[in-house]
Design an enzyme around this catalytic site. Structure first.
Site, PDB file in Angstrom:
ATOM      1  N   GLY A  12       0.923  -1.057   0.036  1.00  0.00           N
ATOM      2  CA  GLY A  12       0.002   0.107   0.051  1.00  0.00           C
ATOM      3  C   GLY A  12       1.050   1.215  -0.137  1.00  0.00           C
ATOM      4  N   SER A  59      14.186   0.877   5.143  1.00  0.00           N
ATOM      5  CA  SER A  59      13.506   0.781   4.003  1.00  0.00           C
ATOM      6  C   SER A  59      13.528   1.878   2.984  1.00  0.00           C
ATOM      7  CB  SER A  59      11.953   0.499   4.537  1.00  0.00           C
ATOM      8  OG  SER A  59      10.929   0.016   3.431  1.00  0.00           O
ATOM      9  N   SER A  88       7.453  -3.841   0.831  1.00  0.00           N
ATOM     10  CA  SER A  88       6.446  -2.950   1.696  1.00  0.00           C
ATOM     11  C   SER A  88       7.180  -1.891   2.420  1.00  0.00           C
ATOM     12  CB  SER A  88       5.866  -3.856   2.508  1.00  0.00           C
ATOM     13  OG  SER A  88       4.705  -3.305   3.180  1.00  0.00           O
ATOM     14  N   GLU A  89       6.942  -0.512   2.373  1.00  0.00           N
ATOM     15  CA  GLU A  89       7.913   0.375   2.585  1.00  0.00           C
ATOM     16  C   GLU A  89       7.979   0.634   4.121  1.00  0.00           C
ATOM     17  OE1 GLU A  89       5.360   0.683   0.507  1.00  0.00           O
ATOM     18  OE2 GLU A  89       4.277   2.682   0.965  1.00  0.00           O
ATOM     19  N   ASN A  90       7.109  -0.041   5.029  1.00  0.00           N
ATOM     20  CA  ASN A  90       6.920   0.063   6.314  1.00  0.00           C
ATOM     21  C   ASN A  90       8.298  -0.665   7.037  1.00  0.00           C
ATOM     22  OD1 ASN A  90       5.271  -1.915   5.229  1.00  0.00           O
ATOM     23  ND2 ASN A  90       4.568  -2.487   7.484  1.00  0.00           N
TER      24      ASN A  90
END
Lengths: 219, 246, 246, 219
Positions: free
Chosen positions: C244, D88, D46-48
């Site tokens: 997302g 990240s 996923s950038e988190n």
């Protein structure tokens, strides 16, 4: 008279406090670890990437993957953590280390420090010294009061201004020599102050061997 | 398995050329990619700029590349543990750019993280700041330093999987993780090559995305630069081993 | 054991005051220091500047501090998952400074690592760059961003030892490690409090030096913001769950 | 006629290559993961703070500690690694991700992108979008060709210049809409080029619904 190397290390150890994280340089500073008071928690940082440095290994138990910043084999403790050199110097530069104790060639009365190169001699590099003096909250220098030259003469090391290339400007808080102890108001204009004499050392002897200006406020 | 190569020569095939910049992991002889260094030496490429905290010792690690005069320039923080280095340096055959160790580490980390420049207190008012932009923030003086990004990085890890995920051991981690991020191509040598999933994903130090090629090496007896020990009957306190600051 | 406190109230005693800046770990509701947030709420301190990627949801996490109007300003990348936030924001009661998520993460990392400012491509030519210094390096445009350093950081970890060494779990790591380095005092809540030596030192994410106080918490049933699942008979390919990007 | 959401996702999937590391945005981009060809290794970031994202968990196996950047519960794969958000975005900003596929409100013919705020409406923030478009090597936008307004009219989204606040300047390489596919020479002066038509769509229809200028070089 004057203090021996061991006595200088013992004096430097008085700067330790419970819960401190400390980085010790090569030479006399290394000896300070022998004088950590019993029951006091002091964790030693090694700037190559380790916190919680243990003693040298027993013979035959050396591990090539476990060395300190002096490239000597060491051991780990239950408190130990490992990290990258980038994280290690983030820790140093970010002001998280309470105290750094290191040697010096020259210290100026304003807290300038020179300890990495002598013009005309082979330069090996500054390693982590510049980061340590710039980043660590409190910097204590332990050194001989004067330099003994090859021709037998002596040169002052506590100076008005350093003439050797600097490691850092306005960085030294305390200087412990074989003759006494000086504080330096490194960020203010309070200058340098002689606060302790080594056993049997006179103010006159110190004055004769010190080029930098200082006040005297013996404790 | 497309990242796994047979040996150091195969893993470096097509990647080496004269005058390139190579980052080389390790601190002293700890955590150096020795077999990959050997393969660089065997390739004969010349005029190299090597980014490495140290320059090895005579006949070991980067000392080998110095013997064959393949290095034109070193970007390092502390060197000269070997005679051949001193000879070439004093003779003007070898250029050296000294960086404070933390600045070097951060420049590499910045290069890999898309940061072209940053400010640090380190070196302000010293030779290191000469010719560089300086600036005050909140009343403190800082020097601007640039990110570093190389053509090739060679690193050593304890364990790696076939996806390129790496885990380092103890202080052999040092410069390896940042260097793995800061080059067009990163080649890793690992002591233990395992399958994906065998390394706990919470404990991976270098995600596989950074590693293009990987080889398993048999390091045999690793070299120790300064063997320091205590006697069995030594009652040295727990925190008695000194650190070293050059 | 001098770092271990009995509970969140005790761990924050003496650290809280009006108008202070607090960093709060977590991404969405994942890895948030919920019990420490509750204790901040109970203390009644006001006028807080909160650095946190998100602002919780109604009645959960930072949403609680919004309900009691203890927050004057948020420094965040994505907010507004809760109605109370939107109401205060649109009513001008709450100030917000939007940072791109990566810029926020890097500003925190920089603050903890003694870097007062750095350059990034992110946001060049957008509202984010307005009023900020911009500059070219090697023909590319960059924006200068400042490091962030807070009065207090509160973080959540899976495991911690009494020395303050921390290990995070999966994506609950997120902003917690940088925040732990970027405040005058860092307080950690951990699900499992163990003795020194019980966490493999190669796998410690936050060395104990950064953590001044630590408590054990019983998180009970952790909240999930968006429960997404597939059916048992679903033959979705391995990589089928989307990412997302807001 | 035009492409469905699934067909747009399938077209976007043609941009994948074996060994790619990819970041997918919310909405249609998420569907792209359903079209990764069998046997092709594509790792989703996923950038988190995760690389190697797996599918949604089976019911009852959700883990609150394992979510994607859309805050949805997901699963891990054998290839998975976790890292901090700083690491990240170091990965993203440092150009290590091969491809980002995301949605957009507007794209300009020079590659400018707007997808994070509408003046006058509640602003939720840009999240990681600005970092992704600035840092990822190749940026593919998947979006409806026109915006459908509340009053029933349509507004062009492929423009000469974006009028919404920008997410990034000169960042978009390829635009896939329900009507066709455009390349953009984002760093040069080659402008925008229509290279494919969706099934049953004519050049005339696209011309009528596109405000930005473009060349036509159908493949």
């Amino acid at each position: 008279m004057a203090w021996t190397r061991e006595q200088m290390a013992a004096r430097a150890a008085k700067e330790l406090e419970d819960g401190f994280y400390v980085n010790l340089g090569i030479g006399i500073p290394t000896l300070v670890s022998n004088y950590i008071p019993e029951g006091m928690s002091v964790q030693l940082q090694s700037e190559n990437g380790m916190l919680g440095m243990g003693p040298f290994p027993y013979e035959g138990e050396e591990d090539p993957d476990l060395i300190n910043a002096g490239k000597q084999t060491i051991t780990a403790l239950p408190t130990t953590s490992y990290f990258s050199s980038a994280d290690s110097f983030g820790m140093i530069r970010g002001g998280h280390i309470n105290l750094s104790i290191l040697g010096a060639m020259q210290v100026a009365q304003n807290g300038d420090l020179a300890n990495w190169m002598i013009p005309g001699k082979m330069v090996k590099g500054m390693g982590g010294a510049m980061d340590l003096v710039a980043g660590v909250k409190r910097v204590v220098v332990v050194m001989e009061h004067v330099a003994r030259n090859k021709d037998g003469t002596e040169s002052a090391k506590l100076l008005k201004e350093c003439d050797l290339p600097l490691t850092g400007t306005h960085v030294v808080d305390l200087v412990i020599t074989d003759l006494g102890v000086f504080t330096i108001d490194k960020k203010g204009d309070g200058g340098m102050t002689l606060i302790e004499l080594a056993d049997g050392v006179t103010e006159d002897e110190i004055r004769a061997k010190t080029e930098g200006e200082y006040k005297v406020e013996l404790k | 398995m497309r990242k796994v190569y047979k040996g150091p020569t195969e893993a470096l095939a097509g990647l080496l050329r004269d005058n390139m910049m190579i980052m080389c992991g390790g601190f002293g002889l700890c955590g150096i990619p020795d077999e990959l260094i050997d393969a660089v030496q065997a390739s004969g490429v010349k005029g190299l700029t090597i980014v490495s905290n140290n320059a090895g010792i005579d006949g070991v690690g980067l000392g080998k590349l110095l013997e064959t005069r393949q290095v034109a320039k070193m970007i390092s923080s502390y060197v000269g543990e070997n005679k051949e280095f001193a000879r070439q340096y004093l003779g003007g055959e070898l250029e050296i750019e000294f960086n404070p160790q933390g600045t070097l580490a951060e420049r590499i980390r910045a290069g890999g993280a898309g940061i072209p420049a940053f400010f640090t207190k380190t070196g302000f008012g010293t030779k290191v700041a000469e010719g560089k932009e300086t600036r005050q923030f909140d009343g403190e003086d800082y020097v601007m330093e640039r990110g570093l990004f190389a053509d090739l990085a060679i690193v050593h890890a304890h364990t790696g999987d076939t996806e390129g995920n790496l885990r380092y051991r103890m202080t052999a981690r040092n410069f390896n993780p940042m260097m793995a991020t800061a080059a067009k191509v990163t080649v890793a040598q690992v002591e233990h090559l395992v399958q994906p999933g065998e390394i706990d994903p919470d404990t991976i130090h270098t995600p596989g995305i950074f590693v293009k090629r990987i080889i398993a090496v048999n390091t045999g007896e690793k070299r120790i630069e300064q063997r320091t020990t205590r006697k069995r009957n030594d009652a040295t306190p727990a925190a008695a081993a000194g650190g070293g600051t050059h």
